[in-house]
Design an enzyme around this catalytic site. Structure first.
Site, PDB file in Angstrom:
ATOM      1  CG  ASP A 159      -1.655   1.176   1.467  1.00  0.00           C
ATOM      2  OD1 ASP A 159      -2.252   1.633   0.497  1.00  0.00           O
ATOM      3  OD2 ASP A 159      -1.689   1.683   2.597  1.00  0.00           O
ATOM      4  CD  GLU A 198     -11.936  14.175   8.696  1.00  0.00           C
ATOM      5  OE1 GLU A 198     -11.955  13.948   9.923  1.00  0.00           O
ATOM      6  OE2 GLU A 198     -12.937  14.137   7.972  1.00  0.00           O
ATOM      7  CG  ASP A 227      -2.825   8.676  -3.288  1.00  0.00           C
ATOM      8  OD1 ASP A 227      -3.936   8.781  -2.738  1.00  0.00           O
ATOM      9  OD2 ASP A 227      -1.752   8.903  -2.728  1.00  0.00           O
TER      10      ASP A 227
END
Lengths: 342, 1291
Positions: free
Chosen positions: B413, B658, B850
């Site tokens: 990943d 975030e 992505d």
């Protein structure tokens, strides 16, 4: 803060847990291998020579008396009708047969190591436990009871098949037979005679009564308590011949110690001359193509005659020496040039 | 998603079967029925809360354990043999003796199982007796009971920092907003708090909870193990229904935080709780070696069969050969002689009993032990220990350690695995204008380079002093002096770093990452808008940043009393933790200094003091000075105390993105200061508080790839939806930008185009991009939609689909606000690790969600792709186009690889140790949609072939399912060993699909770790885990397995050869007890030690020469040929061990066991010394165990033959050993036989070492050199590999 450190998951940083224990890492380098092979080789050659020479000094005299061949003195004993048969085997010694001389009987194609045969004995009976006289263990079956259901003592196939040829040795001096005394003491293992096997305690002072209610093995001419009536210490289960027989041979071709010649005029060995061996031929071997023989042998520190071991040592030793030479060449050719590169 | 226990499935199936008409669970309050007997209780059919994870009870332990154990093939084999031995016609030993091995093995296993079970029992008892509060109607209050007393339908109250005893539907909390915080670290390791809401309408805020008034029925799903899904409704007596979801469920095992007390009705208890259903225990996989080994065991079975057949035939023929029956053949029980054919038939089985050791049953037990030892050493490795998280490597799968040494394909990943997953805000684009935040970038560059204090100092002194306002600060504060102060600061930094206990600069830099230096230009724009109109796209953008998230606030001191021993994975948690320490070191004084400074500068809007930053001294003040910020300390302090007293606050973000965004917003003065389920309060740069009413939150999911929050603006009362998401997810939903050509939209269109351009640029620079959009919703529209939404929420069937539909409905026609670029920095040593894995012959694939541009950029920076590589990019929606391109590429590749003449596969192998191929390095980049085409049936073969040629493959925009599909595809088509490494929930599929799954415990919780076989903390650990531990484990286990086969065959054959001399009657010339001991005690410890501790090549050499790993990849340690060579060697050795004594003793008066004793001894020497030849490094442990084994043999044998007078008829060991040891022949035989038996193997080793040294041997020789010399040789070695390729490699 301190406590936190202690409760830490951090693994112990020790040589063991980190797999960093000091270690010896043998690397097979020419400097070790070539001398190593050479040393082993030479040592083996030395041992081999010693063994071989020792083996050469041992005298062995083997005589087959099965009587298969027609010209054999015991040929007539091979016919099944001949119940009690005696035959005479003669031989002559040109030199002194150095003593102490061991007198063996040998059997071949006889599988004492056959599994069912091997288990067929009752060790408890043989320790003199009269309880087992009445009811021999199942392993003895079918040599546990006779046809009338009397218990057999000693039971089992081994005891039942005990070797029962007997021998007498005479030196023939000027046509007369001079009996060579045969020493039957201590031919079995010390531990068998003294510890493992036990005779039953005499009942009412009579050794034979201890065997009351039992019968002798079917093939036996005499009961166990009659094996040697001359010597109570050689009677019953402690009879030396019986003990020797009960120690099963490892291989189908074997010999077992019968007597030693250690007494009287023959203490130093059998002098040169003619001998006659009287064989009381009882034991049937022809049913399984077996052979019977007698062996006279003297022993050295390495036991009986054994050429094999000496030769094997010599072969392996020289192989190692050759190997070290080969290595030397190999190294000279490959390794050293390699090192130059580096 | 998560692994389901078959038992659970069974139980679920059973429950369904039991309640066929009841797909849901209905729960009513127990209180009205409190006095009734159990069978009249309404919730009686549900299990209690007591758990029982122990399998056995005291009385049933032995039968149940035996039953369990007999499920193993090996044990059945043993028992079968034992039973066979009780059949009189075929028995080989006394029946009892044959029982010994099985009894010993069963007993050992039973003791182990029993102990483990007892430990489980104790834990259960402890849990079951934990106190908790249950409401009692009699006493009208919550009374203390035990966990085991909790039943479905009870009302339970949990206090702050208490563990929740069962799955509870939250009906009441002490929190005025009706929320309750829960820490789920016990469950999934995530330390970030999760917010739970009460189901509205069953308790009054601020008043004590009154359970006895609860008269509704709870309807929810049947128990399942999905931690993120729960749905149901509460039905009141008047049939009104209120829906609830997972956000109202308190999970067993979690801890209540930040909330004084919470209460609710129990819906699931005991084993039916979600946490228990998720508790699957360690996983069992079968490793490659074991699979191979099992086939070799079958070969052994075949071998055994033939040996027994020979025995049977031999026996029959032997019996036939006699003219009449000899006296030593014993008739059967009837006095008859068994016909020879039948005897032969019986003998077959007897032989099986005699030669049973041929099947290496003890191998299985030994392998388990060895793997335990290997795992012990892996977890003990201090190099794999992560100081910062205080974590070791975890081995969750217990039996695939050696697979680590055979990996051929690595699937990784990207986010959080290759990269830190610590997001840093880098750039943003608002309304088409790009703000590049140069200063921030420069600052980050400094931090990255700041490994040495000196560097920092120099930097501070020479370059860009304005960026490091520390100096400026000190200028103001203490005058114009000094470098000395800078030095002091550097020293402080160093100390703080030490305090944080971090070896790297990571922990140190993380507080810095939260701080964003604002862009001057943008700051001005914001100021202007703030000053003039109080609205506008810039404000909207930052409001979106601050509001559109699920970040929670928590006070630090109230609940964050985590011990350091626990992990602090959460981004903010971790960084603040370190920050606090830092702060303590630096002292408070500094902060107040800077506060004064702010006051003096007093220009605008900055709010550096909000919540968390008050502790950072130097860097913090940097943004202040830079922003020329104005600041009113008193007002700020007021806000602060109003919020949380004097406590520090921190953001609890679920995703690091975030957190980065909210910190960025804060840098511009938009600070989120409070979040409740119903309100979000944002402080504006001018200090005003905006309290938005939250109308709905559409949470993020991987299908929509966006999240939205619908709020009502406090002033304008407008209903606004702020959305953030992946650029594609937003761009295609902009309000008619690209279709409507009218004038009104042209501006918007231009913005979109510009923003898209910026986005592409971000992606090229390797930044993660997010788009922000807004939508104003009219009141009616919202109301209509809201109704639909509610309906969807309370639905039980197809809830997800309906929710998705409603979300998609409202999320359209956005107005684009802007985009952000967030940097995710590479973890330390990632390029080195990837290079090492590559050099070790592994193919590395990166699978990421992505954008291709971002992924390619990262791929270059982590050395997955090199600049000289030939990179093919496949990104198309048309199958035909793709097909054509794949075929073209393949054709080209074939031509180029075939031209040198050799078969590429063969060359690949033969050159493994001589040099890499001169093939052009090919990289492949493929995106998700193309990938799904590539994996369609007609193209898959070509795609796989193409992949085989590629050095690196990069899959972008792939879904979790695709990730696992790719892994499965490669694993099945190429038949290679695959490893998947990932950190997030989206990697779980992939981790489970691969042969070896590695979880990185990172920022995204523990789901990946829970699904993994091994869990590491940093990607770089992979290098050591594979190259060192994998390699060691593989060669250790491979050698041990081979050795075990050899050992058993060599020993058993002794018995077999003897059969030729005992009429094939299954006689053993070795005492049975000694035979059993031989395997159990005399020769078992050395191979186990060998399997655990053997070290052929040291770890440093393995790391510096990754090429050595290839041996495991090509399974060179354990192949069929190795097995057969070992078997042949075993045959040879057994022949020697038998026939040298045989020829020595043949014809002599030797007794049967006296004959076996030297053989047994010789075998022992041969077997032990054989291992000694194989052992490459001898530590103390080796010496002790090897010499100990020989000593134990002699001691036990001597003792046994001294004690056993006639204890074990028919064998007769009495005094045999003593007699043999008094005979010189015994020693002569032993020496000769051992030497002859081992000579070939030893010579072979020597010759091979000289003529054709394996890479491992050469590596070993390197270790003996001095360090400098060694390095030179290693360089030479590598250089050799790189240069000498051009002459034919296979020569």
């Amino acid at each position: 803060m301190k406590n936190e450190e202690e409760a830490s998951e951090r693994p112990d940083n020790t040589a063991f847990t980190q797999q960093q224990l000091p270690a010896w890492q043998p690397v097979l380098s020419a400097g070790i291998i070539i001398p190593g092979f050479l040393i082993i080789g030479l040592a083996f050659l030395g041992i081999g020579i010693a063994l071989f020479l020792t083996s050469q000094t041992i005298q062995v005299l083997e005589m087959d008396y099965t009587g298969v061949e027609k010209d054999s003195p015991c040929f007539r004993c091979t016919s099944p009708s001949n119940q009690t048969c005696t035959c005479e085997v003669t031989f002559s010694l040109s030199t002194l047969f150095t003593g102490p001389v061991f007198f063996y009987y040998g059997l071949s194609n006889y599988f004492q190591n056959f599994r069912k045969y091997g288990v067929s004995k009752d060790d408890y009976q043989l320790t003199g436990d009269t309880q087992y006289f009445k009811s021999p263990r199942d392993v003895c079956f079918p040599y546990a009871h006779d046809s009338k259901n009397n218990p057999i003592v000693p039971c089992g196939a081994i005891a039942s098949s005990m070797f029962n040829d007997t021998f007498e040795l005479y030196q023939i001096i000027n046509g007369t037979k001079k009996k060579v005394p045969l020493d039957g003491k201590g031919i079995s293992w010390w531990t068998d005679y003294n510890i493992k096997y036990r005779n039953p305690l005499p009942v009412n002072g009579s050794f034979a009564s201890a065997f009351d209610g039992t019968v002798k093995p079917i093939n036996w001419p005499k009961a166990a308590y009659e094996l040697d009536l001359t010597d109570p210490n050689n009677n019953g289960f402690l009879n030396q011949d019986f003990l020797v027989w009960m120690r099963r041979a490892a291989l189908p071709q074997f010999r077992k110690l019968y007597r030693r010649i250690t007494e009287g005029d023959y203490a130093t060995g059998l002098p040169a001359g003619n001998y006659s061996l009287t064989v009381y031929y009882n034991y049937p071997v022809l049913s399984f193509d077996g052979r019977k023989k007698v062996v006279f042998s003297n022993v050295s520190w390495m036991g009986g005659k054994n050429d094999f071991l000496g030769i094997a040592y010599l072969v392996v030793g020289s192989l190692c020496v050759v190997m070290s030479v080969v290595m030397l060449i190999v190294y000279a050719k490959f390794k050293f040039s390699d090192d130059d590169d580096a | 998603m998560t692994w389901t226990n078959p038992l659970t499935l069974l139980r679920q199936g059973w429950t369904r079967h039991w309640n066929p008409e009841r797909p849901v669970r209905t729960v009513v309050s127990n209180l009205p029925f409190e006095d009734l007997k159990k069978r009249e209780q309404p919730n009686r059919q549900y299990e209690g809360n007591a758990i029982k994870t122990n399998k056995y009870r005291l009385w049933s332990f032995i039968p149940m354990n035996l039953f369990e154990q007999f499920h193993r093939m090996a044990n059945i084999y043993f028992v079968g043999l034992a039973i066979l031995n009780f059949v009189p016609v075929v028995n080989a030993f006394q029946p009892e003796v044959a029982l010994i091995p099985i009894c010993i093995i069963l007993a050992l296993t039973a003791v182990k199982d029993g102990w483990e079970d007892f430990r489980r029992y104790q834990t259960d008892q402890q849990l079951n007796n934990t106190p908790c509060f249950i409401f009692s109607r009699k006493q009208m209050c919550f009374v203390e009971r035990r966990w085991k007393d909790v039943r479905v339908g009870d009302f339970v109250r949990v206090l702050s920092n208490e563990i929740i005893p069962a799955d509870i539907l939250l009906l009441h909390t002490s929190d005025p907003n009706g929320v309750c915080h829960m820490e789920t670290s016990n469950l999934d390791g995530e330390t970030s708090l999760k917010q739970r809401k009460v189901v509205p309408g069953f308790s009054t805020l601020g008043e004590p909870f009154q359970p006895h008034t609860f008269d509704s029925t709870v309807v929810c799903e049947n128990p399942n193990n999905n931690l993120n899904l729960f749905k149901g409704y509460v039905e009141r007596p008047d049939k009104r229904r209120t829906g609830f979801g997972i956000d109202s469920l308190l999970l067993r095992g979690c801890m209540v935080r930040n909330t004084d007390d919470a209460a609710g009705i129990v819906v699931y208890t005991g084993h039916e709780t979600k946490s228990m259903l998720n508790n699957s225990g360690p996983r069992y996989k079968r490793s490659k070696i074991e699979r191979k080994m099992n086939t070799d065991v079958l070969f052994c079975v075949v071998l055994l069969f033939f040996m027994c057949l020979i025995g049977a035939l031999g026996h029959a023929i032997w019996l036939e050969s006699f003219p009449s029956i000899p006296s030593y053949i014993v008739p059967d029980s009837n006095g008859n002689y068994t016909p020879s054919v039948l005897s032969g038939f019986y003998m077959f089985f007897t032989m099986i009993i005699l030669l049973q050791v041929m099947i290496p049953v003890s191998l299985y037990v030994s392998i388990e032990l060895v793997k335990m030892g290997q795992i012990f050493f892996i977890t003990q490795d201090v190099e794999l220990y992560d100081e910062e998280l205080d974590r070791r490597v975890q081995c969750r799968a217990l039996n695939i350690t050696e697979d680590l040494g055979q990996i051929q394909y690595v699937f990784s990943d990207k986010t959080g695995t290759l990269t830190e997953n610590k997001m840093v805000f880098r750039r943003c684009s608002i309304m088409g204008t790009e703000y590049c935040h140069e200063e921030n970038a420069a600052r980050l560059a400094v931090i990255n380079g700041a490994n040495e204090e000196e560097e920092v100092t120099i930097y501070q002194q020479t370059k860009l002093p304005s960026l490091f306002p520390l100096e400026e600060l000190q200028d103001i504060h203490t005058g114009d002096e000094n470098q000395a102060n800078a030095q002091v600061t550097a020293a402080n930094q160093r100390r703080s770093r030490e305090a944080a206990g971090a070896q790297s600069d990571m922990a140190f830099s993380s507080p810095l990452e939260t701080v964003v230096v604002p862009d001057r230009k943008l700051m001005l724009e914001v100021d202007r808008e703030m000053a003039s109109i109080q609205t506008g796209p810039y404000l909207d953008f930052f409001l979106a940043l601050a509001v559109c998230n699920t970040v929670l606030l928590s006070s630090v001191t109230a609940q964050r009393q985590r011990v350091k021993g626990r992990r602090s994975s959460s981004y903010s948690g971790g960084s603040f933790h370190n920050m606090r320490q830092w702060f303590r070191k630096c002292g408070l004084g500094k902060v107040f200094t800077s506060m004064r400074f702010f006051k003096r500068r007093g220009e605008t809007l900055r709010d550096p003091f909000s919540i968390d930053e008050d502790e950072s001294d130097g860097f913090h003040s940097s943004d202040v000075s830079d922003a020329t910020g104005q600041k009113d300390i008193s007002s700020e302090r007021k806000v602060k105390s109003g919020l949380s007293g004097s406590e520090e606050m921190c953001y609890e973000a679920h995703s690091p993105d975030e957190a980065a965004l909210i910190h960025a917003a804060k840098a511009y003065g938009f600070t989120m200061v409070e979040r409740t389920p119903h309100y979000v309060t944002v402080k504006l740069p001018d200090g005003a508080l905006l309290k938005f009413e939250v109308l709905d939150i559409l949470t993020f999911d991987s299908t929509r790839r966006r999240m939205s929050i619908i709020v009502r603006h406090p002033h304008t009362k407008e209903i606004i939806m702020y959305t953030k998401g992946a650029d594609s997810a937003i761009m295609e939903r902009l309000g008619n930008v690209f279709t409507d050509m009218s004038q009104v939209y042209s501006e918007a269109k231009q913005t979109a185009v510009k923003t898209q351009r910026d986005l592409d640029m971000y992606a090229r620079n390797g930044l993660r991009t997010l788009c922000f959009a807004k939508k104003v919703i009219s009141e009616q529209e919202f109301r209509a939609w809201s109704a639909l939404r509610q309906e969807a929420l309370s639905a039980i069937d197809e809830k997800e689909e309906r929710l998705m539909e409603t979300a998609n409905f409202i999320e359209s026609s956005f107005t684009l606000l802007g985009a952000t670029g967030i940097e995710d920095r590479l973890q330390e040593s990632v390029p080195e690790t990837i290079q090492a894995l590559r050099r070790a012959g592994m193919q590395v694939w990166v699978l990421t969600g992505d954008k291709p541009e971002t992924a390619i950029n990262i791929a270059y920076s982590c050395k997955l792709l090199e600049h000289e590589d030939l990179v093919f990019t496949f990104s198309t929606n048309r199958k035909s186009v793709f097909k054509m391109r794949v075929e073209d590429t393949l054709g080209e590749l074939r031509r180029s690889t075939l031209s040198p003449g050799a078969d590429p596969q063969f060359r690949g192998y033969s050159s493994a140790f001589t040099g890499p191929l001169m093939e052009p390095s090919i990289g492949l980049v493929i995106d998700g949609s193309t990938l799904s085409m590539a994996m369609s049936d007609e193209l898959v073969e070509q795609f796989v072939e193409l992949c085989k040629h590629c050095r690196a493959v990069l899959c972008c925009r792939v879904t979790p399912l695709q990730k696992s599909a790719v892994v499965k595809l490669i694993r099945q088509k190429l038949r290679v060993m695959t490893l998947a490494v990932g950190d997030g929930a989206n990697d779980v599929n992939m981790i489970q699909a691969a042969d070896v799954g590695i979880g990185v415990s990172g920022q995204e919780g523990m789901q990946a770790v829970m699904a993994s076989d091994f869990a590491i903390t940093r990607f770089k650990h992979l290098q050591r885990l594979l190259l060192v531990h994998g390699h060691w484990c593989y060669s250790r286990l491979a050698n041990m397995v081979i050795y075990f086969f050899y050992k058993n065959v060599a020993y058993v054959n002794l018995l077999f050869w003897y059969q030729f001399f005992c009429g094939f009657s299954a006689t053993a010339m070795i005492d049975y007890w000694l035979m059993i001991f031989f395997n159990l005690f005399f020769t078992s410890a050395p191979p186990i030690m060998f399997g655990i501790m053997e070290k052929e090549v040291s770890d440093s050499t393995l790391l510096s020469l990754p090429e050595l790993y290839k041996r495991g990849q090509h399974s060179e340690g354990y192949r069929r040929s190795t097995f057969w060579i070992a078997i042949l060697d075993a045959f040879y050795q057994s022949l020697v061990c038998f026939f040298i004594p045989y020829w020595t003793y043949n014809g002599s008066d030797i007794g049967i066991f006296a004959f076996g004793t030297p053989m047994n001894t010789v075998s022992l020497f041969t077997i032990i010394l054989h291992l000694a030849i194989e052992i490459k490094s001898w530590t103390v442990v080796h010496w002790v165990i090897m010499i100990g084994s020989v000593l134990v043999y002699f001691i036990v044998t001597l003792a046994y033959s001294a004690i056993c007078i006639s204890c074990n008829p028919p064998s007769d060991p009495y005094w045999i050993m003593h007699k043999q040891m008094a005979d010189p022949m015994f020693y002569l035989v032993c020496i000769l036989t051992t030497v002859v038996a081992l000579l070939p193997r030893y010579t072979l080793h020597v010759l091979r070492g000289t003529l054709a040294p394996s890479p491992h041997l050469r590596a070993r020789q390197l270790e003996r050199l001095s360090p400098s010399h060694r390095e030179q040789r290693i360089r030479e070695w590598r250089g050799l590999r790189d240069t000498c390729i051009s002459p034919s490699p296979s020569a």
